[in-house]
Design a protein around this motif. Structure first.
Motif, PDB file in Angstrom:
ATOM      1  N   ASP A 120       0.824  -1.211   0.000  1.00 30.76           N
ATOM      2  CA  ASP A 120       0.000   0.000   0.000  1.00 30.76           C
ATOM      3  C   ASP A 120       0.858   1.261   0.000  1.00 30.76           C
ATOM      4  O   ASP A 120       0.525   2.246  -0.658  1.00 30.76           O
ATOM      5  CB  ASP A 120      -0.996   0.010   1.165  1.00 30.76           C
ATOM      6  N   LEU A 121       1.987   1.222   0.717  1.00 31.95           N
ATOM      7  CA  LEU A 121       2.864   2.400   0.740  1.00 31.95           C
ATOM      8  C   LEU A 121       3.530   2.618  -0.618  1.00 31.95           C
ATOM      9  O   LEU A 121       3.670   3.762  -1.075  1.00 31.95           O
ATOM     10  CB  LEU A 121       3.930   2.247   1.821  1.00 31.95           C
ATOM     11  N   VAL A 122       3.934   1.537  -1.276  1.00 31.43           N
ATOM     12  CA  VAL A 122       4.569   1.666  -2.592  1.00 31.43           C
ATOM     13  C   VAL A 122       3.567   2.178  -3.622  1.00 31.43           C
ATOM     14  O   VAL A 122       3.874   3.062  -4.436  1.00 31.43           O
ATOM     15  CB  VAL A 122       5.164   0.316  -3.030  1.00 31.43           C
ATOM     16  N   ALA A 123       2.343   1.652  -3.584  1.00 35.97           N
ATOM     17  CA  ALA A 123       1.322   2.111  -4.524  1.00 35.97           C
ATOM     18  C   ALA A 123       0.994   3.586  -4.297  1.00 35.97           C
ATOM     19  O   ALA A 123       0.829   4.354  -5.262  1.00 35.97           O
ATOM     20  CB  ALA A 123       0.062   1.262  -4.382  1.00 35.97           C
ATOM     21  N   LEU A 124       0.930   3.981  -3.039  1.00 35.81           N
ATOM     22  CA  LEU A 124       0.652   5.383  -2.739  1.00 35.81           C
ATOM     23  C   LEU A 124       1.804   6.270  -3.193  1.00 35.81           C
ATOM     24  O   LEU A 124       1.585   7.353  -3.743  1.00 35.81           O
ATOM     25  CB  LEU A 124       0.392   5.556  -1.242  1.00 35.81           C
ATOM     26  N   ARG A 125       3.024   5.815  -2.990  1.00 36.26           N
ATOM     27  CA  ARG A 125       4.181   6.580  -3.480  1.00 36.26           C
ATOM     28  C   ARG A 125       4.075   6.833  -4.973  1.00 36.26           C
ATOM     29  O   ARG A 125       4.241   7.962  -5.447  1.00 36.26           O
ATOM     30  CB  ARG A 125       5.469   5.801  -3.188  1.00 36.26           C
ATOM     31  N   ASP A 126       3.784   5.784  -5.726  1.00 35.80           N
ATOM     32  CA  ASP A 126       3.741   5.910  -7.181  1.00 35.80           C
ATOM     33  C   ASP A 126       2.626   6.853  -7.623  1.00 35.80           C
ATOM     34  O   ASP A 126       2.836   7.723  -8.480  1.00 35.80           O
ATOM     35  CB  ASP A 126       3.547   4.534  -7.814  1.00 35.80           C
ATOM     36  N   ALA A 127       1.452   6.697  -7.042  1.00 35.10           N
ATOM     37  CA  ALA A 127       0.310   7.516  -7.453  1.00 35.10           C
ATOM     38  C   ALA A 127       0.493   8.971  -7.026  1.00 35.10           C
ATOM     39  O   ALA A 127       0.162   9.894  -7.777  1.00 35.10           O
ATOM     40  CB  ALA A 127      -0.973   6.946  -6.866  1.00 35.10           C
ATOM     41  N   ALA A 128       1.012   9.177  -5.831  1.00 35.47           N
ATOM     42  CA  ALA A 128       1.197  10.541  -5.340  1.00 35.47           C
ATOM     43  C   ALA A 128       2.268  11.273  -6.146  1.00 35.47           C
ATOM     44  O   ALA A 128       2.113  12.460  -6.471  1.00 35.47           O
ATOM     45  CB  ALA A 128       1.564  10.526  -3.864  1.00 35.47           C
ATOM     46  N   ARG A 129       3.329  10.575  -6.483  1.00 38.62           N
ATOM     47  CA  ARG A 129       4.385  11.204  -7.283  1.00 38.62           C
ATOM     48  C   ARG A 129       3.844  11.646  -8.634  1.00 38.62           C
ATOM     49  O   ARG A 129       4.184  12.737  -9.131  1.00 38.62           O
ATOM     50  CB  ARG A 129       5.542  10.220  -7.465  1.00 38.62           C
ATOM     51  N   GLU A 130       2.985  10.833  -9.238  1.00 40.85           N
ATOM     52  CA  GLU A 130       2.369  11.203 -10.511  1.00 40.85           C
ATOM     53  C   GLU A 130       1.474  12.428 -10.357  1.00 40.85           C
ATOM     54  O   GLU A 130       1.226  13.149 -11.324  1.00 40.85           O
ATOM     55  CB  GLU A 130       1.552  10.027 -11.062  1.00 40.85           C
ATOM     56  N   ALA A 131       0.988  12.664  -9.130  1.00 43.69           N
ATOM     57  CA  ALA A 131       0.104  13.797  -8.850  1.00 43.69           C
ATOM     58  C   ALA A 131       0.878  14.990  -8.274  1.00 43.69           C
ATOM     59  O   ALA A 131       0.308  15.833  -7.589  1.00 43.69           O
ATOM     60  CB  ALA A 131      -1.007  13.374  -7.899  1.00 43.69           C
ATOM     61  N   ARG A 132       2.180  15.032  -8.542  1.00 43.97           N
ATOM     62  CA  ARG A 132       3.057  16.141  -8.152  1.00 43.97           C
ATOM     63  C   ARG A 132       3.206  16.287  -6.629  1.00 43.97           C
ATOM     64  O   ARG A 132       3.263  17.383  -6.100  1.00 43.97           O
ATOM     65  CB  ARG A 132       2.580  17.453  -8.763  1.00 43.97           C
ATOM     66  N   VAL A 133       3.291  15.153  -5.964  1.00 44.74           N
ATOM     67  CA  VAL A 133       3.562  15.145  -4.526  1.00 44.74           C
ATOM     68  C   VAL A 133       4.922  14.501  -4.304  1.00 44.74           C
ATOM     69  O   VAL A 133       5.199  13.424  -4.833  1.00 44.74           O
ATOM     70  CB  VAL A 133       2.478  14.349  -3.759  1.00 44.74           C
ATOM     71  N   THR A 134       5.785  15.168  -3.541  1.00 41.40           N
ATOM     72  CA  THR A 134       7.032  14.540  -3.113  1.00 41.40           C
ATOM     73  C   THR A 134       6.708  13.567  -1.985  1.00 41.40           C
ATOM     74  O   THR A 134       6.011  13.925  -1.031  1.00 41.40           O
ATOM     75  CB  THR A 134       8.041  15.584  -2.609  1.00 41.40           C
TER      76      THR A 134
END
Length: 201
Positions: free
Chosen positions: A42-56
């Motif tokens: 869940d943390l890896v999936a959130l990292r990937d999706a958030a990064r695509e949404a311009r979140v560090t």
């Protein structure tokens, strides 16, 4: 991704930082579960999706895990190390600060959010109580007054918090505490929530 080691009063912690290609809108700092690590699905999936949404996205490995221990450090030690790491990151990453994590990491985020001047909290698999002990509720930790998104499975042995006030709760059918059935769906729900509040694009 780049990683760095940050010294804390409880020993060195590691931070894995993923930055978006465009200028970031916000910083999301995530902590891991008690016996797990920052590579939980869940943390890896959130990292990937958030990064695509311009979140560090910065994923913090606590000092006790860096030292090879599985048994978690006391709550005060976890909070102290996490706080030091986040303050270090803030010097390099301005903008809205979002704190979160899964299980134990979500509890740390809740306990430290006000002192760190966070804008919001993302709690994945928040462990409402020890399995079989509903009388030992940790619900007060969620009562920060900050916008908080909780995502738990309906089969979580640690219980499911109730929504109320600034706390929103999404219950995922068929999911247990590990939230492994649909990590991309969980990540999409989080990013949608962040986007609705101007913390992601």
């Amino acid at each position: 991704m780049h990683s760095l080691t940050i010294g804390t009063a409880r020993g060195p912690a590691r931070v894995d930082i993923d930055t978006p290609e465009a200028a970031p809108v916000s910083l999301l700092v995530l902590g891991h579960g008690a016996g797990g690590g920052v590579d939980a699905p869940d943390l890896v999936a959130l990292r990937d999706a958030a990064r695509e949404a311009r979140v560090t996205v910065a994923r913090v490995t606590q000092p006790y895990r860096m030292a090879g221990r599985r048994a978690p450090a006391p709550a005060g030690h976890l909070d102290e190390a996490f706080t030091e790491v986040v303050r270090h990151l803030r010097a390099e990453h301005p903008g809205p600060l979002l704190l979160g994590g899964r299980s134990s990491g979500s509890r740390v985020a809740c306990r430290t959010a006000l002192a760190l001047d966070a804008a919001a909290i993302v709690a994945l698999a928040f462990p409402l109580h020890p399995p079989g002990k509903p009388e030992k509720s940790r619900a007060p930790e969620l009562a920060t007054g900050l916008p908080t998104l909780v995502i738990n499975g309906d089969r979580d042995a640690f219980g499911v918090p109730e929504a109320g006030g600034t706390v929103e709760v999404l219950v995922r059918p068929g999911e247990t505490h590990d939230l492994k059935r649909d990590p991309p769906g969980i990540a999409a729900a989080v990013v949608g929530w962040l986007r609705g509040r101007g913390w992601a694009e």
